[in-house]
Structures are given as C-alpha cells and as structure tokens.
Design a protein around this motif. Structure first.
Motif, PDB file in Angstrom:
ATOM      1  N   SER A  40      -2.836  -8.744  -7.712  1.00 21.98           N
ATOM      2  CA  SER A  40      -3.661  -8.062  -6.718  1.00 21.98           C
ATOM      3  C   SER A  40      -5.103  -8.542  -6.805  1.00 21.98           C
ATOM      4  O   SER A  40      -5.537  -9.099  -7.816  1.00 21.98           O
ATOM      5  CB  SER A  40      -3.579  -6.546  -6.908  1.00 21.98           C
ATOM      6  OG  SER A  40      -2.518  -6.035  -6.135  1.00 21.98           O
ATOM      7  N   ARG A  41      -5.838  -8.312  -5.700  1.00 22.97           N
ATOM      8  CA  ARG A  41      -7.235  -8.774  -5.610  1.00 22.97           C
ATOM      9  C   ARG A  41      -8.039  -8.287  -6.811  1.00 22.97           C
ATOM     10  O   ARG A  41      -8.840  -9.016  -7.379  1.00 22.97           O
ATOM     11  CB  ARG A  41      -7.814  -8.233  -4.280  1.00 22.97           C
ATOM     12  CG  ARG A  41      -9.156  -8.761  -3.851  1.00 22.97           C
ATOM     13  CD  ARG A  41      -9.047 -10.096  -3.115  1.00 22.97           C
ATOM     14  NE  ARG A  41      -8.488 -11.137  -3.965  1.00 22.97           N
ATOM     15  CZ  ARG A  41      -9.196 -11.895  -4.793  1.00 22.97           C
ATOM     16  NH1 ARG A  41     -10.495 -11.743  -4.868  1.00 22.97           N
ATOM     17  NH2 ARG A  41      -8.632 -12.811  -5.527  1.00 22.97           N
ATOM     18  N   GLY A  42      -7.805  -7.027  -7.184  1.00 23.15           N
ATOM     19  CA  GLY A  42      -8.567  -6.454  -8.282  1.00 23.15           C
ATOM     20  C   GLY A  42      -8.297  -7.129  -9.622  1.00 23.15           C
ATOM     21  O   GLY A  42      -9.076  -6.968 -10.563  1.00 23.15           O
ATOM     22  N   LEU A  82      -1.477  -3.556  -7.308  1.00 22.37           N
ATOM     23  CA  LEU A  82      -2.195  -2.277  -7.201  1.00 22.37           C
ATOM     24  C   LEU A  82      -1.769  -1.505  -5.954  1.00 22.37           C
ATOM     25  O   LEU A  82      -1.085  -2.043  -5.076  1.00 22.37           O
ATOM     26  CB  LEU A  82      -3.712  -2.544  -7.175  1.00 22.37           C
ATOM     27  CG  LEU A  82      -4.238  -3.391  -8.345  1.00 22.37           C
ATOM     28  CD1 LEU A  82      -5.738  -3.641  -8.204  1.00 22.37           C
ATOM     29  CD2 LEU A  82      -3.929  -2.746  -9.692  1.00 22.37           C
ATOM     30  N   GLU A  83      -2.160  -0.258  -5.905  1.00 20.90           N
ATOM     31  CA  GLU A  83      -1.945   0.622  -4.739  1.00 20.90           C
ATOM     32  C   GLU A  83      -0.468   0.805  -4.375  1.00 20.90           C
ATOM     33  O   GLU A  83      -0.107   0.808  -3.210  1.00 20.90           O
ATOM     34  CB  GLU A  83      -2.723   0.099  -3.518  1.00 20.90           C
ATOM     35  CG  GLU A  83      -4.227   0.103  -3.729  1.00 20.90           C
ATOM     36  CD  GLU A  83      -5.024  -0.309  -2.495  1.00 20.90           C
ATOM     37  OE1 GLU A  83      -4.483  -0.297  -1.387  1.00 20.90           O
ATOM     38  OE2 GLU A  83      -6.201  -0.644  -2.681  1.00 20.90           O
ATOM     39  N   TYR A 130      -4.754 -14.187  -3.886  1.00 19.30           N
ATOM     40  CA  TYR A 130      -5.521 -13.289  -3.011  1.00 19.30           C
ATOM     41  C   TYR A 130      -5.075 -11.830  -3.150  1.00 19.30           C
ATOM     42  O   TYR A 130      -5.885 -10.921  -3.205  1.00 19.30           O
ATOM     43  CB  TYR A 130      -5.442 -13.724  -1.536  1.00 19.30           C
ATOM     44  CG  TYR A 130      -6.291 -12.815  -0.686  1.00 19.30           C
ATOM     45  CD1 TYR A 130      -7.681 -12.920  -0.743  1.00 19.30           C
ATOM     46  CD2 TYR A 130      -5.735 -11.808   0.085  1.00 19.30           C
ATOM     47  CE1 TYR A 130      -8.493 -12.049  -0.037  1.00 19.30           C
ATOM     48  CE2 TYR A 130      -6.540 -10.929   0.803  1.00 19.30           C
ATOM     49  CZ  TYR A 130      -7.915 -11.059   0.741  1.00 19.30           C
ATOM     50  OH  TYR A 130      -8.719 -10.187   1.440  1.00 19.30           O
ATOM     51  N   ASN A 131      -3.760 -11.621  -3.194  1.00 16.04           N
ATOM     52  CA  ASN A 131      -3.282 -10.243  -3.303  1.00 16.04           C
ATOM     53  C   ASN A 131      -1.841 -10.241  -3.802  1.00 16.04           C
ATOM     54  O   ASN A 131      -1.255 -11.326  -4.012  1.00 16.04           O
ATOM     55  CB  ASN A 131      -3.410  -9.494  -1.970  1.00 16.04           C
ATOM     56  CG  ASN A 131      -2.479 -10.034  -0.904  1.00 16.04           C
ATOM     57  OD1 ASN A 131      -1.661 -10.901  -1.165  1.00 16.04           O
ATOM     58  ND2 ASN A 131      -2.604  -9.514   0.305  1.00 16.04           N
ATOM     59  N   ALA A 132      -1.268  -9.059  -3.965  1.00 20.57           N
ATOM     60  CA  ALA A 132       0.138  -8.992  -4.395  1.00 20.57           C
ATOM     61  C   ALA A 132       0.736  -7.638  -4.110  1.00 20.57           C
ATOM     62  O   ALA A 132       0.088  -6.608  -4.279  1.00 20.57           O
ATOM     63  CB  ALA A 132       0.242  -9.288  -5.893  1.00 20.57           C
ATOM     64  N   HIS A 185       0.821  -1.212   0.000  1.00 19.42           N
ATOM     65  CA  HIS A 185       0.000   0.000   0.000  1.00 19.42           C
ATOM     66  C   HIS A 185       0.864   1.276   0.000  1.00 19.42           C
ATOM     67  O   HIS A 185       0.603   2.223   0.740  1.00 19.42           O
ATOM     68  CB  HIS A 185      -0.927   0.010   1.224  1.00 19.42           C
ATOM     69  CG  HIS A 185      -1.879  -1.156   1.274  1.00 19.42           C
ATOM     70  ND1 HIS A 185      -2.809  -1.420   0.300  1.00 19.42           N
ATOM     71  CD2 HIS A 185      -2.024  -2.137   2.194  1.00 19.42           C
ATOM     72  CE1 HIS A 185      -3.494  -2.505   0.603  1.00 19.42           C
ATOM     73  NE2 HIS A 185      -3.034  -2.962   1.751  1.00 19.42           N
TER      74      HIS A 185
HETATM   75  C1  LIG Z   1      -7.350  -7.190  -0.719  1.00 15.96           C
HETATM   76  C2  LIG Z   1      -6.562  -6.244   0.119  1.00 15.96           C
HETATM   77  N1  LIG Z   1      -6.456  -6.830   1.396  1.00 15.96           N
HETATM   78  C3  LIG Z   1      -5.170  -6.091  -0.492  1.00 15.96           C
HETATM   79  O1  LIG Z   1      -4.245  -6.776  -0.141  1.00 15.96           O
HETATM   80  N2  LIG Z   1      -5.063  -5.187  -1.461  1.00 15.96           N
HETATM   81  C4  LIG Z   1      -3.879  -5.124  -2.316  1.00 15.96           C
HETATM   82  C5  LIG Z   1      -3.831  -3.814  -3.007  1.00 15.96           C
HETATM   83  C6  LIG Z   1      -3.950  -6.274  -3.309  1.00 15.96           C
HETATM   84  O2  LIG Z   1      -5.048  -6.736  -3.647  1.00 15.96           O
HETATM   85  O3  LIG Z   1      -2.902  -6.702  -3.769  1.00 15.96           O
END
Ligand SMILES: C[C@@H](N)C(=O)N[C@H](C)C(=O)O
Ligand SMILES: CC(=O)N[C@H]1[C@@H](OP(=O)(O)OP(=O)(O)OC[C@H]2O[C@@H](n3ccc(=O)[nH]c3=O)[C@H](O)[C@@H]2O)O[C@H](CO)[C@@H](O)[C@@H]1O[C@H](C)C(=O)N[C@@H](C)C(=O)N[C@H](CCC(=O)N[C@@H](CCC[C@@H](N)C(=O)O)C(=O)O)C(=O)O
Ligand SMILES: Nc1ncnc2c1ncn2[C@@H]1O[C@H](COP(=O)(O)OP(=O)(O)OP(=O)(O)O)[C@@H](O)[C@H]1O
Length: 465
Positions: free
Chosen positions: A429-431, A351-352, A321-323, A200
């Motif tokens: 990432s989740r998205g 992302l982020e 799940y995420n990255a 993040h």
């Molecule tokens: C899903 C959320 N907990 C998270 O980890 N977000 C980041 C940006 C992701 O999905 O990689």
C-alpha cells in the motif's frame, strides 16, 4: 453571463462577494490552482483547508506569485497590494460550482467528457486512453497523477481547454457516496469502469458494497452517452446497470490490438483493451490504435519494469503505488509468469481492508508462496499472517522472511537476499512506501551501463507519485 474566464463570471457562478475587487471585472483569468507553489500569472488561487495546512495562510504567497485573485472563506490580513479577494461560504463548494459550470461549456464546445472509475487500473487506463487518443488525432486533457477525488476531479475539468476534443477524468472513491458526487460533477459522455475488486473494504464492507459504489456512475452518464465495461468473465459479480434509454453499453475483452503492449501483465492488456475500445468509439482505426499501444508506457510505480537491461542489477517490477487483494493477485500472477529467473516477491501490508485484513493477508501469503521462490514481507499484518503458517515455511527457512516494520537493518537484510539474476516484484500500500527499496537497490548493485543508471534517475524524477 460574462465570458467564463473573468472575475465577473467567477463571482456570479460562486455567488461570492468581493472583499477586494479586481481592477477590472473582465480581465482574462488563466486557470485555477489550489497550490500557491504551482500557479502562473493570472491564475485564480482557491484557498483549501487541508489536513496539515490551511490554504488561507498562502493567499499572500499566491498573489505574490502572480495570481489574479484568490477565493477565500475568510478575510486575509494585509493581502498583497492589488490582489483581489472573493469571499465564499465554502471554497470547495466554489471549486465544484466552477467545475460544474465549466463542464457544460466544454460539452457545448464539442469536448467529450470521459470518466474512468473502477477498483484497480484507473490511472493506467486513463493514461492509456489519453495516449491512444492523442496519438490518433485528438487533442485532449487528462487528470494529472491520480487526481481523482473531490479536489482532483474539479481541478481536472478546469484544466481542460475549450477546443479540446476530450477530457478524461479519473474518479476514485473510498467511502460510499463519493463516486456519485464526483460523477454528478463530471456527467460523463463516456464512462469507463476498469475492474471490480476488493478495495477499501474498511468502508465498503465487501465486494457487493464495492460493486454498488462503482455502479453509481451509470446514473450520471449523459443521454446519448456510452458505458464501457469489462466482459462479465472479468468481473467477480454482475454489475447492475439501470435501464437508461439512449445510453449504449460496450464491453471489452482481451483485444488482439493490445497483444504487443510493452506494459507487462494480463491486467495491463485488459486496461489497454479498454483504451482500444474507447478509441474505436471515437472513430480511430485499428492500425492507429495498435501503433499507439505498441509505444505506450506505464505510469510511475504501476508495473514499471526497471533495470531489465542491466546484467549487474536484479530486474525490478516496481508496482509500489498501492495494494489490495485484487491488485496483489494481478501482480503476483505477472511475477509467476516470469520464466527463467529466480522470482522474489517483496510485499508490504495492504491498508484499509477492515475486518477482511487478517484473512486477506493470509491469502496473499499463500499466493506469493505459489508465485515466487523467495518471499519477503514487510509490515505488521503480513508478519501476523506469516506467524500463522506451517513451520517449514516460517521466517528464516530461506524461502520466507517477514519483518514487522522498516529499519536500516531490514533494508540491508533484503538487499543481501537479492542477486542480479533475480526478478523482483515490489508491491504494497501507498503508506508502506515500498519504493524506498529502489535507491537502495541502485546503491547496492552498481550499474553496468550509464543507460541502466538512467532507469533509476527516471524514477527519482517523479516524486509526486
Ligand atoms: C493511494 C490510494 N489511492 C490507495 O490506493 N490507497 C490504498 C489503501 C493503498 O495505498 O493501497
Ligand atoms: C489539498 C491538497 O491538494 N493537498 C496536497 C498537498 O498537501 P499539503 O500537505 O501541502 O497541504 P494540505 O493539503 O494540508 O494544504 C492545504 C492547502 O494549502 C495549499 N498550500 C500548501 C502549502 C503551500 O506552500 N502553498 C499552498 O497553497 C495546498 O496546496 C492545499 O491546497 O500536497 C500533498 C503532497 O503532494 C498531497 O498529497 C495533498 O493532496 C491531497 C491528499 C489531495 O487530495 N489532492 C487532490 C488534488 C488529489 O486528487 N490527489 C490525488 C490522490 C487522491 C486520492 O488519494 N484518492 C483516493 C480516492 C479518493 C479518496 C477520498 N476519500 C479523499 O481522499 O478525499 C484513491 O484511493 O485513489 C493525487 O495526489 O494523486
Ligand atoms: N485491471 C486491473 N485489474 C487488477 N489490478 C490492476 C489492474 N490494473 C492495474 N492493476 C494493479 O493496480 C495497481 C495500481 O494501478 P493504477 O494506479 O492504474 O490503479 P488505480 O485504480 O488508479 O489506483 P488508485 O485508486 O490508487 O489511484 C497496479 O500497479 C497493478 O498492480
């Protein structure tokens, strides 16, 4: 004060006023929910204004489902006959007030409150702690899924039972200050920090910003409590621990009790080592801890190994799940160590990450090329990073393919690049929804056995992730 689980106590703790009082102020209440689709008879429904919907629109549904009362910010037109309504200035504030009060009751009843925070590995470590402690002798509650924010944390506390030996709460953050607010709610007896890494960065700026945020939990550990941290060699920078008389600090390193952990990867052995240390602090003996870790499983979409027993399908490490850069490094190192098979990485954008995003994607491309024989990237950030690299590693050479977005054609091209002999890492990432490839792989590669087909069904049965 009246017993906690009564309308009288809820009105007093939240400072609310009855728009419609319940038939009896001392009737027993049965839990708290913010979702009218998931509550049982006697529950309290808290109406939250979400990003897409307004919980106030579902008060009537909640009462019809058997909720004993609803906590609201505004009057509800024609509510269910007999349904009680308690009005408060902020329903999220009321949820927090209830959780804060209940946390004290839990403490007074002998329940130890644990927090699990950190950049990566919170869900896995929280799950492993709950698994090991319950496999030993202790009854306890844990956060569902990744319930780790301003809604998930109070809901976790309120789901614990008086009489539990522990409740383990996952605490997440993506903006400065969020962790302090959650830690103030939880006031942990035992605070576990799993890892510090680049996450993040859009809001934390850099690793120092992440470390500052993650350190906030230390200020809220109860006197007499403990902090559990990785040994310094696992941290990219030192964490500043404020002098807290009466708070002990324990550090975990790779624990031999985790050497036969069924979850793959060094990062999971570290997560299990944190769980082992927590169990020791509870008083569990080594043999019990080892046995529990040896039968642990991974939460869905975190280093889940799918189809490993099926000769007609590639083995898939489902890490979708995420990255972020740190968790990409962990997952790619796991893939790199997978000997004897062609290794394929299928990575989606991270992302982020703010300004760090372009260089972070370029770094991950370099790590992927070093870890896998075949690298596939999806998303505009990776596509831009690939465009920067030398022509002999460019898309179309057979070693690297990059796609700026998902489409049916992209999924077909990815499937055509895979063979049953491969081991495939899926991460993004989740998205990015990298897990969309699992049903596609299941359809493209028919299963050799019914048992192997079960792997996929197991995945499908956990849509909440
Ligand atoms: C899903 C959320 N907990 C998270 O980890 N977000 C980041 C940006 C992701 O999905 O990689
Ligand atoms: C509020 C809520 O729980 N929403 C979840 C819900 O979304 P939905 O689209 O249905 O509704 P709204 O949120 O718009 O609805 C408002 C309310 O209306 C209720 N409602 C709706 C329909 C209905 O028929 N009846 C109803 O009662 C509804 O329940 C709401 O109360 O479903 C989505 C799909 O399942 C969920 O994604 C959504 O969850 C939101 C995002 C949430 O925050 N849930 C928490 C309980 C939680 O802890 N979720 C975690 C993920 C947390 C997370 O992302 N953590 C971050 C770190 C913290 C970031 C912080 N800045 C932040 O997000 O605030 C991380 O990086 O880890 C989880 O689900 O695992
Ligand atoms: N200790 C660790 N160090 C680095 N990476 C890790 C570690 N543990 C897990 N990971 C990576 O992070 C991914 C997510 O794991 P997990 O869900 O346990 O973390 P999390 O911190 O709960 O994530 P979130 O904040 O999104 O809820 C895993 O799939 C794995 O790739």
């Amino acid at each position: 004060m009246a017993s906690f689980w009564t309308p009288a106590a809820f009105a007093q703790i939240t400072g609310g006023r009855w728009l419609i009082p319940p038939p009896a102020l001392d009737q027993p209440l049965a839990g708290v929910s913010i979702d009218s689709r998931q509550l049982g008879p006697g529950a309290v429904f808290v109406a939250i204004r979400g990003e897409r919907q307004d919980g106030h629109d579902f008060v009537a549904h909640a009462l019809a489902q058997g909720a004993a009362l609803a906590i609201v910010e505004q009057e509800i037109p024609s509510p269910e006959p007999g349904g009680a309504l308690l009005q408060v200035p902020s329903t999220i504030g009321a949820l927090h007030a209830l959780a804060r009060h209940y946390r004290d009751l839990l403490g007074a009843s002998g329940c130890r409150v644990l927090s699990v925070s950190g950049s990566n590995g919170k869900t896995t470590t929280r799950h492993l702690i709950h698994h090991v402690l319950t496999q030993a002798v202790w009854r306890g509650t844990q956060s569902p899924r990744s319930f780790n924010n301003h809604l998930g944390v109070p809901l976790t506390l309120l789901a614990a039972q008086l009489g539990d030996a522990f409740v383990v709460c996952e605490l997440g953050t993506n903006h400065p200050g969020e962790l302090a607010a959650l830690a103030e709610l939880v006031r942990p007896d035992l605070a576990v920090v799993t890892s510090i890494g680049e996450e993040h960065l859009e809001f934390f700026g850099d690793l120092a910003g992440v470390a500052r945020e993650e350190s906030a939990v230390f200020d809220f550990v109860r006197p007499g409590g403990s902090v559990v941290l990785p040994e310094a060699r696992w941290l990219p920078l030192p964490l500043e621990l404020p002098a807290r008389p009466g708070v002990s600090i324990s550090r975990f390193d790779l624990d031999p009790l985790a050497s036969d952990l069924p979850l793959p990867g060094l990062h999971n052995r570290l997560n299990a080592s944190a769980a082992a240390l927590v169990a020791r602090l509870f008083g569990a003996d080594d043999e019990t801890i080892r046995r529990a870790l040896n039968c642990a499983n991974a939460p869905p979409l975190r280093s889940e190994v799918l189809f490993a027993a099926d000769p007609l399908r590639p083995t898939v490490i489902n890490d979708a799940y995420n990255a972020n850069p740190s968790s990409m490094a962990a997952a790619l190192s796991l893939l790199k160590d997978w000997a004897g098979r062609r290794r394929v990485s299928i990575l989606g954008d991270m992302l982020e990450l703010g300004e760090r995003s372009p260089t972070a994607h370029q770094e991950v491309v370099a790590w992927a090329l070093a870890a896998a024989e075949h690298c596939i990237f999806v998303g505009p950030c990776f596509a831009a990073a690939i465009a920067q690299i030398s022509p002999n590693k460019a898309p179309g050479t057979g070693q690297v393919a990059a796609y700026s977005d998902w489409s049916t054609e992209v999924i077909e091209a990815i499937l055509a690049a895979l063979t049953p002999q491969d081991v495939v890492l899926l991460k993004g990432s989740r998205g990015m929804g990298m897990e969309r490839l699992i049903p596609a792989i299941e359809s493209h590669f028919p299963s050799a056995t019914n048992e192997a087909a079960g792997d996929g069904l197991e995945f499908q049965s956990t849509p909440g992730y």
